[in-house]
Design a protein around this motif. Structure first.
Motif, PDB file in Angstrom:
ATOM      1  N   ARG A 276      70.733  -0.860  74.332  1.00 54.36           N
ATOM      2  CA  ARG A 276      70.637  -0.467  75.752  1.00 54.36           C
ATOM      3  C   ARG A 276      71.928   0.214  76.219  1.00 54.36           C
ATOM      4  NH1 ARG A 276      68.861  -5.150  77.868  1.00 54.36           N
ATOM      5  NH2 ARG A 276      66.709  -4.476  77.885  1.00 54.36           N
TER       6      ARG A 276
ATOM      7  N   GLU B 208      60.987  -5.252  68.688  1.00 53.69           N
ATOM      8  CA  GLU B 208      60.924  -4.275  69.765  1.00 53.69           C
ATOM      9  C   GLU B 208      61.382  -2.941  69.188  1.00 53.69           C
ATOM     10  OE1 GLU B 208      63.394  -5.517  73.010  1.00 53.69           O
ATOM     11  OE2 GLU B 208      62.151  -7.272  73.438  1.00 53.69           O
TER      12      GLU B 208
ATOM     13  N   ILE C 199      69.975  -5.990  71.078  1.00 55.16           N
ATOM     14  CA  ILE C 199      69.248  -5.317  72.165  1.00 55.16           C
ATOM     15  C   ILE C 199      70.233  -4.792  73.206  1.00 55.16           C
ATOM     16  CG2 ILE C 199      67.676  -5.703  74.105  1.00 55.16           C
ATOM     17  CD1 ILE C 199      66.096  -7.587  72.184  1.00 55.16           C
TER      18      ILE C 199
ATOM     19  N   TRP D 157      63.166   0.544  69.965  1.00 56.15           N
ATOM     20  CA  TRP D 157      64.075   1.258  70.861  1.00 56.15           C
ATOM     21  C   TRP D 157      64.332   2.630  70.247  1.00 56.15           C
ATOM     22  CZ3 TRP D 157      66.324  -0.840  75.332  1.00 56.15           C
ATOM     23  CH2 TRP D 157      65.998  -2.189  75.582  1.00 56.15           C
TER      24      TRP D 157
ATOM     25  N   ARG E 201      66.143   3.660  74.714  1.00 56.16           N
ATOM     26  CA  ARG E 201      65.105   3.180  75.641  1.00 56.16           C
ATOM     27  C   ARG E 201      64.092   2.340  74.871  1.00 56.16           C
ATOM     28  NH1 ARG E 201      63.736   9.045  75.275  1.00 56.16           N
ATOM     29  NH2 ARG E 201      62.165   9.115  73.647  1.00 56.16           N
ATOM     30  N   LEU E 202      63.577   1.329  75.533  1.00 56.82           N
ATOM     31  CA  LEU E 202      62.539   0.482  74.948  1.00 56.82           C
ATOM     32  C   LEU E 202      61.234   1.258  74.947  1.00 56.82           C
ATOM     33  CD1 LEU E 202      61.584  -2.273  73.868  1.00 56.82           C
ATOM     34  CD2 LEU E 202      61.208  -2.952  76.242  1.00 56.82           C
TER      35      LEU E 202
END
Length: 183
Positions: A148, A172, A144, A174, A153-154
Motif C-alpha cells: 500500500r 490478496e 500488505i 495487489w 492497489r488491491l
C-alpha cells in the motif's frame, strides 16, 4: 558483510543490486536470524546448496530478476530481497513480486525504499514492464502495508492461491501499473 558494489539504482539509504553466488554466506546468515519474522509467510534458503540453486534461478532464468536491498551506510549490508518472478513480455509486460526484509532491517523503511527502486527499475530499461503484481496472504499485515505504501492497489482475492508452509493459502492480489507510478 557485502561490500557496496554494482548498485542498479540508489535511494537515500539503500541501493539495489543483483544477486550473486558470492552473497550466499551473508544471505543465509540473515535468513537464519530472521526465521521468526519470515514464518509462516516465506521460506528463503537456509543452506549453501539451497542458496546456490535459488540464486542460480534468479541469475540465469530470463523470466526472473532478483535484487538485494543493501544499506548504503553499513558497507552494503543486505537488508532484504525483492524478486520479480514470472516475467512475461509481449502484450502482457508483467511480473510477480516477492520480497522479504531481514530482521535487523525490519521496520526501518528500508524495504519501502528498495521496493520503490525495484518498481522504477522494472518499468524502465531494460525490463520495460507495464504491470507488477504482489500476492499476499491476508494475515501478513506488514507485507500488505508495504504494498500500500508503495502505491500498489488491491485488485482482488485468490482462494487457495499458493502452497506455503504445508497448505494452500488464500492471497490478496495487489498491483501497480507504470501509469500509476508515484512521483
Amino acid at each position: 558483510m557485502s561490500e557496496r558494489r554494482g548498485f542498479l539504482a540508489e535511494g537515500p539509504r539503500v541501493g539495489i543490486r543483483p544477486f550473486t553466488y558470492e552473497d550466499g554466506a551473508e544471505f543465509i546468515a540473515r535468513v537464519r536470524e530472521s526465521r521468526e519474522l519470515h514464518h509462516p509467510w516465506l521460506a528463503p534458503p537456509t543452506s549453501p546448496d539451497a542458496y546456490a540453486a535459488y540464486a542460480g534461478r534468479l541469475i540465469e532464468d530470463p523470466t526472473k530478476a532478483g535484487f538485494l536491498v543493501c544499506e548504503k551506510d553499513d558497507g552494503g549490508a543486505v537488508a532484504g530481497f525483492i524478486n520479480i518472478n514470472n516475467i512475461v513480455h509481449g502484450g502482457f509486460l508483467c511480473g510477480a513480486l516477492g520480497y522479504g526484509a531481514f530482521a535487523h532491517a525490519a521496520g526501518r523503511g528500508l524495504m519501502g525504499e528498495g521496493l520503490d527502486l525495484v518498481v522504477r527499475y522494472a518499468f524502465g530499461p531494460p525490463l520495460r514492464l507495464h504491470r507488477l503484481e504482489i500476492n499476499v496472504q491476508p494475515g501478513n499485515t506488514g507485507s500488505i502495508a508495504l504494498a500500500r505504501r508503495c502505491g500498489f492497489r488491491l485488485e482482488g482475492f485468490s482462494p487457495d492461491f499458493l502452497y506455503i508452509d504445508g497448505a494452500w493459502r488464500d492471497h490478496e492480489r495487489w498491483a501497480i501499473t507504470s501509469d500509476l507510478l508515484k512521483g
